[in-house]
Every structure is written in C-alpha cells, then in structure tokens.
Design a protein around this motif. Structure first.
Motif, PDB file in Angstrom:
ATOM      1  N   VAL A   1       0.861  -1.171   0.000  1.00  0.00           N
ATOM      2  CA  VAL A   1       0.000   0.000   0.000  1.00  0.00           C
ATOM      3  C   VAL A   1       0.902   1.227   0.000  1.00  0.00           C
ATOM      4  N   ASN A   2       0.721   2.069  -1.005  1.00  0.00           N
ATOM      5  CA  ASN A   2       1.503   3.291  -1.080  1.00  0.00           C
ATOM      6  C   ASN A   2       0.568   4.470  -1.296  1.00  0.00           C
ATOM      7  N   GLN A   3       1.140   5.648  -1.390  1.00  0.00           N
ATOM      8  CA  GLN A   3       0.333   6.853  -1.532  1.00  0.00           C
ATOM      9  C   GLN A   3      -0.501   6.818  -2.811  1.00  0.00           C
ATOM     10  N   GLU A   4       0.041   6.248  -3.882  1.00  0.00           N
ATOM     11  CA  GLU A   4      -0.693   6.163  -5.149  1.00  0.00           C
ATOM     12  C   GLU A   4      -1.940   5.292  -5.009  1.00  0.00           C
ATOM     13  N   THR A   5      -1.817   4.182  -4.324  1.00  0.00           N
ATOM     14  CA  THR A   5      -2.952   3.291  -4.106  1.00  0.00           C
ATOM     15  C   THR A   5      -4.033   3.991  -3.275  1.00  0.00           C
ATOM     16  N   ILE A   6      -3.599   4.685  -2.241  1.00  0.00           N
ATOM     17  CA  ILE A   6      -4.554   5.394  -1.393  1.00  0.00           C
ATOM     18  C   ILE A   6      -5.258   6.491  -2.190  1.00  0.00           C
ATOM     19  N   GLN A   7      -4.500   7.219  -3.020  1.00  0.00           N
ATOM     20  CA  GLN A   7      -5.106   8.277  -3.827  1.00  0.00           C
ATOM     21  C   GLN A   7      -6.110   7.701  -4.824  1.00  0.00           C
TER      22      GLN A   7
ATOM     23  N   TYR B   1     -11.673  -0.034   4.702  1.00  0.00           N
ATOM     24  CA  TYR B   1     -10.308  -0.405   4.305  1.00  0.00           C
ATOM     25  C   TYR B   1      -9.347   0.751   4.600  1.00  0.00           C
ATOM     26  N   LEU B   2      -9.718   1.973   4.211  1.00  0.00           N
ATOM     27  CA  LEU B   2      -8.858   3.135   4.464  1.00  0.00           C
ATOM     28  C   LEU B   2      -8.682   3.364   5.968  1.00  0.00           C
ATOM     29  N   ALA B   3      -9.746   3.185   6.742  1.00  0.00           N
ATOM     30  CA  ALA B   3      -9.656   3.355   8.191  1.00  0.00           C
ATOM     31  C   ALA B   3      -8.724   2.312   8.798  1.00  0.00           C
ATOM     32  N   THR B   4      -8.782   1.089   8.285  1.00  0.00           N
ATOM     33  CA  THR B   4      -7.898   0.029   8.760  1.00  0.00           C
ATOM     34  C   THR B   4      -6.450   0.378   8.473  1.00  0.00           C
ATOM     35  N   LEU B   5      -6.197   0.908   7.277  1.00  0.00           N
ATOM     36  CA  LEU B   5      -4.838   1.337   6.933  1.00  0.00           C
ATOM     37  C   LEU B   5      -4.373   2.453   7.862  1.00  0.00           C
ATOM     38  N   ALA B   6      -5.245   3.413   8.114  1.00  0.00           N
ATOM     39  CA  ALA B   6      -4.893   4.543   8.976  1.00  0.00           C
ATOM     40  C   ALA B   6      -4.598   4.064  10.400  1.00  0.00           C
ATOM     41  N   ASP B   7      -5.397   3.134  10.895  1.00  0.00           N
ATOM     42  CA  ASP B   7      -5.185   2.616  12.248  1.00  0.00           C
ATOM     43  C   ASP B   7      -3.867   1.857  12.355  1.00  0.00           C
ATOM     44  N   ALA B   8      -3.474   1.186  11.279  1.00  0.00           N
ATOM     45  CA  ALA B   8      -2.263   0.376  11.288  1.00  0.00           C
ATOM     46  C   ALA B   8      -1.008   1.197  11.012  1.00  0.00           C
ATOM     47  N   SER B   9      -1.186   2.424  10.574  1.00  0.00           N
ATOM     48  CA  SER B   9      -0.052   3.260  10.195  1.00  0.00           C
ATOM     49  C   SER B   9       0.638   3.852  11.418  1.00  0.00           C
ATOM     50  N   PRO B  10       1.966   3.714  11.488  1.00  0.00           N
ATOM     51  CA  PRO B  10       2.682   4.335  12.606  1.00  0.00           C
ATOM     52  C   PRO B  10       2.760   5.854  12.450  1.00  0.00           C
ATOM     53  N   ASP B  11       2.462   6.375  11.265  1.00  0.00           N
ATOM     54  CA  ASP B  11       2.540   7.808  10.999  1.00  0.00           C
ATOM     55  C   ASP B  11       1.349   8.579  11.547  1.00  0.00           C
TER      56      ASP B  11
END
Length: 92
Positions: A16-22, A60-70
């Motif tokens: 998952v990268n910024q391009e995929t999220i966009q 899916y996006l919320a799951t990514l955000a929750d898993a992100s250390p950033d």
C-alpha cells in the motif's frame, strides 16, 4: 470493480503506497457522485450497491490509517489542541 477487492492468493502481499490510497480516494469521490445522481433519479437499488462498495472502501482506508505508525499525534498537534481548548473556556 473496486481496487479493494484483491484475490485471496494475493491478499497481504500488495504494498500500500500513496498512489494506491489516492486511487481509492478518487474512486470514493466517484462513488459519492454516482450515489447522489442515482438518489436524484430515485434509483434506490443502485444507491445501495454503490453505498456498500463505498462503505467497504472507507473501512479499508480506516484500517490502513489505524495500522499506520505515521498517525500518531505530534507534540505540535497536541499543543494546538490544548490552546484551542484554553481559548474556548477549557482548563489546562
């Protein structure tokens, strides 16, 4: 078909990268537009189908955000929040 749908054999292997999220955010924008258009036309069945896809994408996006250390709040954000509370009568 939504980019969130990945064949089972590839799940967990996609990076998952910024391009995929966009791309996913752009897809969500299009879904919202389609839902609004179908609502205006009174086509509820199509609305529900697109709403289900939109919901799946958002989860899916919320799951990514929750898993992100950033996504940890920085000290600057914490300080800004504290100042905002103080301006509005809160205690700190």
């Amino acid at each position: 078909m939504s980019i969130v749908f990945v064949p089972k054999k590839l799940r967990g292997k996609a990076k998952v990268n910024q391009e995929t999220i966009q791309r996913l955010l752009d897809e969500n924008d299009q879904l919202v537009r389609c839902i609004a258009e179908y609502m205006q036309k009174g086509r509820a069945v199509e609305c529900v189908q697109y709403q289900q896809i939109l919901h799946r994408n958002i989860v899916y996006l919320a799951t990514l955000a929750d898993a992100s250390p950033d996504n940890m709040p920085s000290s600057a954000n914490t300080a800004a929040s504290t100042q905002s509370v103080n301006k509005h009568g809160g205690t700190s």
